[in-house]
Design an enzyme around this catalytic site. Structure first.
Site, PDB file in Angstrom:
ATOM      1  N   LYS A 236      34.100 -22.445 -88.741  1.00 51.81           N
ATOM      2  CA  LYS A 236      33.518 -23.906 -88.328  1.00 51.81           C
ATOM      3  C   LYS A 236      32.172 -23.892 -87.955  1.00 51.81           C
ATOM      4  CE  LYS A 236      34.472 -27.727 -84.949  1.00 51.81           C
ATOM      5  NZ  LYS A 236      35.124 -27.891 -83.865  1.00 51.81           N
ATOM      6  N   ASP A 241      28.073 -31.464 -81.475  1.00 54.37           N
ATOM      7  CA  ASP A 241      29.256 -32.532 -81.869  1.00 54.37           C
ATOM      8  C   ASP A 241      29.342 -33.696 -80.884  1.00 54.37           C
ATOM      9  OD1 ASP A 241      31.795 -33.835 -82.683  1.00 54.37           O
ATOM     10  OD2 ASP A 241      33.166 -32.186 -81.582  1.00 54.37           O
ATOM     11  N   LYS A 248      32.529 -38.216 -77.375  1.00 55.86           N
ATOM     12  CA  LYS A 248      33.019 -37.792 -76.437  1.00 55.86           C
ATOM     13  C   LYS A 248      32.336 -38.077 -74.882  1.00 55.86           C
ATOM     14  CE  LYS A 248      33.162 -33.148 -78.765  1.00 55.86           C
ATOM     15  NZ  LYS A 248      34.403 -32.821 -78.461  1.00 55.86           N
ATOM     16  N   ASP A 259      29.676 -25.572 -80.747  1.00 58.88           N
ATOM     17  CA  ASP A 259      30.797 -25.722 -81.800  1.00 58.88           C
ATOM     18  C   ASP A 259      30.735 -25.066 -82.973  1.00 58.88           C
ATOM     19  OD1 ASP A 259      33.180 -27.110 -81.904  1.00 58.88           O
ATOM     20  OD2 ASP A 259      32.496 -29.030 -82.628  1.00 58.88           O
ATOM     21  N   ASP A 318      36.342 -37.218 -83.754  1.00 59.02           N
ATOM     22  CA  ASP A 318      36.086 -35.939 -82.668  1.00 59.02           C
ATOM     23  C   ASP A 318      36.938 -34.778 -83.291  1.00 59.02           C
ATOM     24  OD1 ASP A 318      34.897 -34.694 -80.737  1.00 59.02           O
ATOM     25  OD2 ASP A 318      36.282 -35.341 -79.061  1.00 59.02           O
ATOM     26  N   GLU A 320      36.716 -33.442 -85.914  1.00 56.53           N
ATOM     27  CA  GLU A 320      36.054 -33.040 -87.286  1.00 56.53           C
ATOM     28  C   GLU A 320      35.922 -31.753 -87.889  1.00 56.53           C
ATOM     29  OE1 GLU A 320      33.782 -31.087 -84.769  1.00 56.53           O
ATOM     30  OE2 GLU A 320      34.727 -32.943 -84.212  1.00 56.53           O
ATOM     31  N   ARG A 322      38.197 -29.733 -88.389  1.00 56.97           N
ATOM     32  CA  ARG A 322      39.255 -29.325 -89.324  1.00 56.97           C
ATOM     33  C   ARG A 322      39.295 -30.143 -90.781  1.00 56.97           C
ATOM     34  NH1 ARG A 322      43.781 -32.059 -85.829  1.00 56.97           N
ATOM     35  NH2 ARG A 322      42.508 -31.285 -84.223  1.00 56.97           N
TER      36      ARG A 322
END
Length: 469
Positions: A236, A241, A248, A259, A318, A320, A322
Site C-alpha cells: 500500500k 491520508d 480523519k 501510510d 478512510d 482507501e 484496501r
C-alpha cells in the site's frame, strides 16, 4: 551509512565493546570487566550497556553489552544499545568471542546499523566513525556481514521514504526514488504507469482523484535467469491520508505520511533481493496515491470498478488502502501468474487494538506459508500473529448495488483481509496488516523513533530462505 568491518586484532586506540556472556578479552581489561560484571549482575540483560572507564590507560573506555540468552535477537539488541552508547565520531571495536555463531554476528551487525539510523533530514547526521568486529576467522563471518548490510541498507531506505514529509513525498516523487534506486542495480527493471495507462485501475483512480498529485502504479521486477519461483509483493502506497471526505480527526491524521509504509517495505526488500543476487523471480507492485479532500474526491456511496471488472461500493473513504490494493492484487492475478502473493499494508487501526504496537496481523489460507512468514519475522525481529480469515463474516461484505462493500461492519482488520481475499483466488496468499508496528514513538532496541521500515527485514529473510539461502 557508516561502515562495519571485520578485523583480526583488538587495537587499544579504539573504544572496546565486550559482549557479556561470551569470553572476555585476556589480561587486565578482562579481569576488570569480570569484576564489574560480578558486581553488576543485571548487566547480562538484553540490550543493556555498562561503561568501564579506564583513565590514563588504553583503551580509555570498555563498553560491556548484555546479550541475555545469546540468541540472534539478543545480539541485535546489544548492537543497537552499543551504537547509542558511543559518540558519533568514536571509533569502536567489538570483541567477538570464539564460537559465536554467524547468525549472532549478523544480529549484532544489524543492530549496530539499525540502532545507528537517523532520518537523513534530521539535524544530526548518522555516525561517521566506522565500527570494527574483531573475529578469529575473517572468512567465517563474511556472508553474515553481507546479509546484514543488505538488510540494513534496505531498512534505512524504507525508513527514509516513510519519514519523508508528505509535502515532498507525492506519488510522482516516490516513484522517481524507486526508479533512481533501481538504476544502480543491474537486473532490475521498473515500469511506472500514470494517466491513461491507469484506465483499468478504478480503485487507484478513485482514491487519488481528490489530489492535485495524480496517482502512479509502480512495477519493479527482478527476474534472474533460471529462476523457477515467482513471488509477487504488493504494498500500500498512500503518500498522505486525510481520510478523504470521511475525514480523519487531527490526531489521527498527523502521522499519515507513514501510510505508504507497506510500499516502502516491499520496494526496499526487492532492492535487497537484487543486492544479494537471490535466484528467485520477484515482481513488486506499489499503487501510489494521495487521499485528499476536494471537489473531485471520491464519495461514500460511489461504486468503483476494479482492474478485474468487479465492483465495490465505497462506504468509507478512510478505508482507501484496501481499494488500491484490490487493483494491484487483481492485476497480479490476471497478468503475472505468480506462485504466491504477499501484500503488506498500514491498513487498519484495529491491528493496534488487537495486537499492540510491536505486532502485525497475519492472514493467510495457507498454514505452511503463514508458519514460514512467522518464522522469518521472528528471526528478523519483526513479530506477527496469525488471525483467522473467518468465513462467517463474509456475509458482511454484501452490497445491494455492487459486488461488495469496501468497509463493512465487523472486526476491522479481519474485514479488510476478507475484502482483499476476493481479488486473489489462489491459496498461496498472505496479507500483513502492519499499521501499528510501522512507527515507533521512541527508540526501542533496534528501532529508532519514527518509521521502522517494518516488513523489509521479514521479506528479505523469507525470500532468502525460499531458495535455501
Amino acid at each position: 551509512m557508516f561502515a562495519i568491518r571485520l578485523t583480526g586484532a583488538l587495537d587499544p586506540a579504539f573504544t572496546w565493546a565486550v559482549p557479556v556472556g561470551g569470553a572476555l578479552p585476556p589480561g587486565e581489561v578482562g579481569a576488570e570487566a569480570e569484576a564489574l560484571v560480578a558486581a553488576t549482575p543485571e548487566i547480562t540483560g538484553t540490550g543493556r550497556v555498562l561503561v568501564l572507564p579506564r583513565p590514563l590507560r588504553l583503551p580509555a573506555r570498555v563498553l560491556l553489552a548484555g546479550i541475555g540468552d545469546g540468541d540472534e535477537p539478543d545480539w541485535r539488541a546489544a548492537g543497537a544499545a552499543l551504537v547509542r552508547a558511543v559518540a558519533d565520531d568514536e571509533e569502536l571495536q567489538v570483541h567477538i568471542p570464539a564460537g559465536t555463531t554467524p547468525a549472532a554476528l549478523r544480529g549484532l551487525a544489524e543492530g549496530l546499523w539499525l540502532g545507528g539510523y537517523r532520518y537523513r533530514e534530521a539535524p544530526r547526521a548518522p555516525r561517521s566513525a566506522a565500527v570494527q568486529l574483531v573475529v578469529q576467522d575473517l572468512s567465517g563471518y563474511a556472508e553474515s556481514l553481507t546479509q546484514a548490510r543488505a538488510t540494513a541498507v534496505a531498512t534505512w531506505l524504507a525508513r527514509d521514504l516513510t519519514n519523508t514529509p508528505a509535502s515532498v513525498k507525492n506519488p510522482a516523487w516516490l516513484a522517481g526514488q524507486i526508479v533512481a534506486e533501481a538504476a544502480t542495480r543491474p537486473g532490475l527493471t521498473v515500469t511506472v504507469r500514470s494517466g491513461d495507462e491507469l484506465s483499468r485501475f478504478g480503485g487507484l483512480l478513485a482514491v487519488g482523484g481528490g489530489s492535485v498529485s495524480p496517482p502512479r502504479f509502480v512495477e519493479l521486477s527482478w527476474a534472474p535467469e533460471g529462476a523457477s519461483t515467482h513471488v509477487v509483493l504488493v504494498g500500500k502506497g498512500i503518500t498522505f491520508d486525510t481520510g478523504g471526505i470521511s475525514i480523519k480527526p487531527r490526531d489521527g491524521m498527523k502521522l499519515m505520511k507513514k501510510d505508504m509504509g507497506g510500499a516502502a517495505a516491499v520496494l526496499a526488500a526487492t532492492l535487497a533481493v537484487a543486492d544479494l543476487g537471490l535466484p528467485i523471480r520477484v515482481t513488486t507492485l506499489a499503487p501510489l496515491a494521495e487521499n485528499a479532500v476536494s471537489g473531485s474526491a471520491f464519495r461514500p456511496g460511489d461504486v468503483i470498478t476494479h482492474y478485474d471488472g468487479s465492483t465495490s461500493e465505497n462506504t468509507n473513504s478512510d478505508a482507501e488502502g484496501r481499494i488500491v490494493l484490490a487493483d494491484a492484487l487483481a492485476y497480479a492475478s490476471a497478468e503475472l501468474r505468480p506462485d504466491l502473493v504477499l501484500n503488506l499494508a498500514t491498513l487498519t487501526g484495529a491491528n493496534a487494538v488487537a495486537l499492540g504496537k510491536r505486532t502485525a496481523a497475519l492472514y493467510s489460507p495457507d498454514a505452511e506459508l503463514a508458519a514460514a512468514l512467522t518464522e522469518a519475522g521472528a528471526a528478523a525481529g519483526e513479530r506477527m500473529w496469525r488471525l483467522p480469515l473467518a468465513g462467517e463474516y463474509a456475509e458482511n461484505l454484501r452490497s445491494d448495488i455492487a459486488d461488495r462493500v469496501s468497509a463493512p461492519l465487523g472486526p476491522g482488520s479481519v474485514m479488510a483481509a476478507l475484502f482483499l481475499r476476493d481479488f486473489f483466488p489462489g491459496t498461496r496468499w498472505a496479507h500483513l496488516d502492519m499499521s501499528a508496528p510501522s512507527w515507533a514513538e521512541a527508540d526501542d532496541l533496534d528501532l529508532t523513533k519514527g518509521a521502522t521500515g517494518w516488513g523489509t527485514r521479514t521479506l528479505i529473510r523469507y525470500l532468502s530462505a525460499l531458495h535455501g539461502g
